[in-house]
Design an enzyme around this catalytic site. Sequence first.
Site, PDB file in Angstrom:
ATOM      1  N   GLY A 160       0.844  -1.183   0.000  1.00 56.82           N
ATOM      2  CA  GLY A 160       0.000   0.000   0.000  1.00 56.82           C
ATOM      3  C   GLY A 160       0.886   1.241   0.000  1.00 56.82           C
ATOM      4  O   GLY A 160       2.060   1.168   0.384  1.00 56.82           O
ATOM      5  N   GLN A 197       3.471   9.908   1.176  1.00 57.21           N
ATOM      6  CA  GLN A 197       4.714   9.123   1.233  1.00 57.21           C
ATOM      7  C   GLN A 197       5.564   9.290  -0.019  1.00 57.21           C
ATOM      8  O   GLN A 197       6.711   8.842  -0.046  1.00 57.21           O
ATOM      9  CB  GLN A 197       4.401   7.635   1.424  1.00 57.21           C
ATOM     10  CG  GLN A 197       3.890   7.310   2.814  1.00 57.21           C
ATOM     11  CD  GLN A 197       3.634   5.827   2.941  1.00 57.21           C
ATOM     12  OE1 GLN A 197       2.598   5.336   2.502  1.00 57.21           O
ATOM     13  NE2 GLN A 197       4.578   5.103   3.508  1.00 57.21           N
ATOM     14  N   CYS A 199       6.192  -0.129   7.434  1.00 62.00           N
ATOM     15  CA  CYS A 199       5.820   1.083   6.699  1.00 62.00           C
ATOM     16  C   CYS A 199       6.975   1.455   5.786  1.00 62.00           C
ATOM     17  O   CYS A 199       8.130   1.490   6.217  1.00 62.00           O
ATOM     18  CB  CYS A 199       5.537   2.221   7.685  1.00 62.00           C
ATOM     19  SG  CYS A 199       5.159   3.789   6.858  1.00 62.00           S
ATOM     20  N   LEU A 200       6.667   1.763   4.521  1.00 69.00           N
ATOM     21  CA  LEU A 200       7.734   2.101   3.567  1.00 69.00           C
ATOM     22  C   LEU A 200       8.501   3.349   3.998  1.00 69.00           C
ATOM     23  O   LEU A 200       9.650   3.534   3.597  1.00 69.00           O
ATOM     24  CB  LEU A 200       7.143   2.292   2.166  1.00 69.00           C
ATOM     25  CG  LEU A 200       6.505   1.036   1.553  1.00 69.00           C
ATOM     26  CD1 LEU A 200       5.845   1.373   0.222  1.00 69.00           C
ATOM     27  CD2 LEU A 200       7.534  -0.071   1.381  1.00 69.00           C
ATOM     28  N   HIS A 207      -3.888   1.765   7.596  1.00 72.14           N
ATOM     29  CA  HIS A 207      -2.509   2.276   7.652  1.00 72.14           C
ATOM     30  C   HIS A 207      -2.382   3.484   6.710  1.00 72.14           C
ATOM     31  O   HIS A 207      -1.841   4.535   7.091  1.00 72.14           O
ATOM     32  CB  HIS A 207      -1.542   1.150   7.253  1.00 72.14           C
ATOM     33  CG  HIS A 207      -0.110   1.535   7.234  1.00 72.14           C
ATOM     34  ND1 HIS A 207       0.798   1.112   8.193  1.00 72.14           N
ATOM     35  CD2 HIS A 207       0.611   2.335   6.383  1.00 72.14           C
ATOM     36  CE1 HIS A 207       1.988   1.629   7.926  1.00 72.14           C
ATOM     37  NE2 HIS A 207       1.896   2.370   6.829  1.00 72.14           N
ATOM     38  N   GLU A 208      -2.899   3.336   5.488  1.00 65.24           N
ATOM     39  CA  GLU A 208      -2.780   4.438   4.508  1.00 65.24           C
ATOM     40  C   GLU A 208      -3.693   5.607   4.882  1.00 65.24           C
ATOM     41  O   GLU A 208      -3.320   6.771   4.707  1.00 65.24           O
ATOM     42  CB  GLU A 208      -3.101   3.955   3.088  1.00 65.24           C
ATOM     43  CG  GLU A 208      -2.333   2.731   2.601  1.00 65.24           C
ATOM     44  CD  GLU A 208      -0.835   2.810   2.815  1.00 65.24           C
ATOM     45  OE1 GLU A 208      -0.296   3.929   2.925  1.00 65.24           O
ATOM     46  OE2 GLU A 208      -0.191   1.752   2.895  1.00 65.24           O
ATOM     47  N   HIS A 212      -1.987   7.772   7.197  1.00 64.52           N
ATOM     48  CA  HIS A 212      -1.034   8.685   6.542  1.00 64.52           C
ATOM     49  C   HIS A 212      -1.754   9.944   6.051  1.00 64.52           C
ATOM     50  O   HIS A 212      -1.212  11.053   6.142  1.00 64.52           O
ATOM     51  CB  HIS A 212      -0.364   8.014   5.338  1.00 64.52           C
ATOM     52  CG  HIS A 212       0.820   7.156   5.688  1.00 64.52           C
ATOM     53  ND1 HIS A 212       1.972   7.670   6.236  1.00 64.52           N
ATOM     54  CD2 HIS A 212       1.037   5.825   5.542  1.00 64.52           C
ATOM     55  CE1 HIS A 212       2.848   6.686   6.421  1.00 64.52           C
ATOM     56  NE2 HIS A 212       2.314   5.554   6.010  1.00 64.52           N
TER      57      HIS A 212
END
Length: 223
Positions: free
Chosen positions: A73, A78, A121-122, A163-164, A167
């Site tokens: 995702g 990000q 998380c990226l 999660h997204e 963000h």
Amino acid sequence: MSTVAQAKRGFSSREDERAASPDDLLFEPPLRIVEYPDPILRARNKRIETFDENLKKLVSEMFDVMYKTEGIGLSAPQVGMNVRLMVFNPAGERGEGEEIVLINPSVYKYSKKMILFDEGCLSFPGIYADVERPDSVQIEAQDIMGANFKFDLSGLPARIFQHEFDHLQGTLFFDRMTEEVVNSIRTELKALEKKYEDRTGLRSPEKIEMRRRMRAVAGFGKS
Ligand SMILES: CSCC[C@H](NC=O)C(=O)N[C@@H](C)C(=O)N[C@@H](CO)C(=O)O
Ligand SMILES: [Fe+2]
């Protein structure tokens, strides 16, 4: 407004969501992942109101970088774009699973059932730790053409969505961890802060202890 006051407000009400201008949606490929503690990850994200070829190109570039970095995702902040857009594919491989694109998403119901999951998380390369979240969510969003739709998510898709979505609210996964869990990754968080300070010559914009205190006001169920 102070950072603490912003966190209390949670960037959550529709009135707070300003519309993105065409300039806010300009980008230059290749997109790169923004790492913690870059302040872009805490900035306000604007609603998208222009559904055009540029938006399609941005979505395509986001999937490219997500697959290249082994993500499942990715949210627009990000990749340095402070707009309300996320993409995901629970399969994590191009050509497999289903590619989901959500624009201006909101949540209208969370399940009472909560689940722990070892999240990565990226924007925090190599860091994984337990985060508790509702097992399922009912959401609404717009698609790439601007059409409204609603659907229910559970299991891994619900996990990725939340999660997204966080963000897009300026909330990071460690804001949702227990103190004990944050303590277990504190050295790695501090290493990312040092990397940022060495690269930019700036002091890290946030101190982990401060985020810990603000986590208490992040809360689930706000939209
Ligand atoms: C479980 S929600 C994680 C979503 C996250 N998106 C953006 O930060 C993400 O893609 N994180 C990756 C580190 C991730 O979870 N990758 C998968 C597949 O490689 C993994 O199992 O590590
Ligand atoms: Fe993330």
